[in-house]
Design an enzyme around this catalytic site. Structure first.
Site, PDB file in Angstrom:
ATOM      1  N   HIS A   1       0.835  -1.208   0.000  1.00 14.13           N
ATOM      2  CA  HIS A   1       0.000   0.000   0.000  1.00 14.13           C
ATOM      3  C   HIS A   1       0.866   1.253   0.000  1.00 14.13           C
ATOM      4  CE1 HIS A   1      -3.061  -2.914   1.035  1.00 14.13           C
ATOM      5  NE2 HIS A   1      -3.961  -1.999   0.731  1.00 14.13           N
ATOM      6  N   PRO A   2       0.429   2.264  -0.742  1.00 13.35           N
ATOM      7  CA  PRO A   2       1.201   3.514  -0.782  1.00 13.35           C
ATOM      8  C   PRO A   2       0.926   4.365   0.458  1.00 13.35           C
ATOM      9  CG  PRO A   2      -0.780   3.756  -2.087  1.00 13.35           C
ATOM     10  CD  PRO A   2      -0.747   2.316  -1.611  1.00 13.35           C
TER      11      PRO A   2
ATOM     12  N   SER B   1      -5.659   2.824  -5.831  1.00 10.70           N
ATOM     13  CA  SER B   1      -5.197   3.734  -4.774  1.00 10.70           C
ATOM     14  C   SER B   1      -5.039   5.154  -5.291  1.00 10.70           C
ATOM     15  CB  SER B   1      -3.870   3.254  -4.186  1.00 10.70           C
ATOM     16  OG  SER B   1      -4.075   2.127  -3.385  1.00 10.70           O
TER      17      SER B   1
ATOM     18  N   GLN C   1      -7.201   8.135  -3.654  1.00  9.48           N
ATOM     19  CA  GLN C   1      -6.546   9.272  -3.004  1.00  9.48           C
ATOM     20  C   GLN C   1      -6.882  10.578  -3.726  1.00  9.48           C
ATOM     21  OE1 GLN C   1      -2.604   9.114  -1.448  1.00  9.48           O
ATOM     22  NE2 GLN C   1      -2.651   6.888  -1.170  1.00  9.48           N
TER      23      GLN C   1
ATOM     24  N   PHE D   1       0.606   3.386   6.718  1.00  8.03           N
ATOM     25  CA  PHE D   1      -0.727   3.616   7.256  1.00  8.03           C
ATOM     26  C   PHE D   1      -1.738   3.236   6.178  1.00  8.03           C
ATOM     27  CE2 PHE D   1      -4.391   6.485   7.811  1.00  8.03           C
ATOM     28  CZ  PHE D   1      -4.744   6.178   9.115  1.00  8.03           C
ATOM     29  N   ILE D   2      -2.680   2.371   6.524  1.00  8.30           N
ATOM     30  CA  ILE D   2      -3.678   1.894   5.568  1.00  8.30           C
ATOM     31  C   ILE D   2      -5.040   2.361   6.053  1.00  8.30           C
ATOM     32  CG2 ILE D   2      -4.745  -0.131   4.498  1.00  8.30           C
ATOM     33  CD1 ILE D   2      -2.034  -1.603   5.128  1.00  8.30           C
TER      34      ILE D   2
ATOM     35  N   ALA E   1      -9.174   3.112   4.408  1.00  9.00           N
ATOM     36  CA  ALA E   1     -10.163   3.240   3.340  1.00  9.00           C
ATOM     37  C   ALA E   1     -10.546   4.718   3.301  1.00  9.00           C
ATOM     38  CB  ALA E   1     -11.371   2.358   3.621  1.00  9.00           C
TER      39      ALA E   1
END
Length: 175
Positions: free
Chosen positions: A67-68, A80, A84, A115-116, A118
């Protein structure tokens, strides 16, 4: 596409359609294909997440690390990047970018993965606030929270990909 169309796909086509649902982790779709046919989008989602949750910790960590960072100007996956962008993270003021970058560094230094979250429907202030609160959590609690966020992200992405209205129409015709 409908769940019926998805059920008709061979492994390669199935993975092409769903391989990016979990960030840079087509192995989840590959494993899920073997569990079909799926009765609904929710059934598929639940099975995909069960695959993740039952995976070895090293494999889950690799998924987390795929994940970015939020608000990073780095190349992210198609989903993503769009999520974003839709959340406005591509239009931050320089001070806001620095705040996100600082929090990203602090979070990653503590937990060993980005940090993930939604981000759909969230504001930049809500995201920063969540980062601040979650940085204070213990590693096991945050591991579970990261999994919960991935679950939400996968749900949103499957909602975007799979149209179940044709399943309902078919059921109505047979009733």
């Amino acid at each position: 596409m409908s769940i019926d169309e998805l059920n008709d796909y061979g492994r390669v086509q199935f993975v092409e359609k769903l391989g990016a649902v979990l960030e840079h982790s087509p192995w989840v779709a590959e494993s899920a294909w073997e569990l079909g046919p799926f009765v609904s989008k929710e059934d598929l989602h639940e099975k995909m997440m069960r695959i993740v949750r039952l995976s070895p910790a090293k494999r889950i960590l690799k998924l987390f690390r795929a994940h970015p960072d939020l608000a990073a100007r780095l190349v992210a996956g198609e989903y993503s990047s769009r999520e974003q962008r839709d959340a406005g993270l591509d239009r931050l003021e320089p001070a806001e970018v620095e705040a996100f970058m600082s929090m990203n560094r602090t979070y990653t230094d503590k937990f060993g993965f980005p940090f993930i979250m939604a981000v759909r429907g969230k504001t930049k202030d809500e995201m920063l606030s969540a980062m601040g609160m979650r940085i204070e959590q213990d590693p096991e609690t945050e591991w579970q929270e990261a999994l919960a966020q991935i679950d939400r992200i996968a749900g949103f992405r499957l909602d975007d990909l799979i149209d179940e209205s044709c399943v309902e129409e078919r059921a109505d015709r047979h009733a």
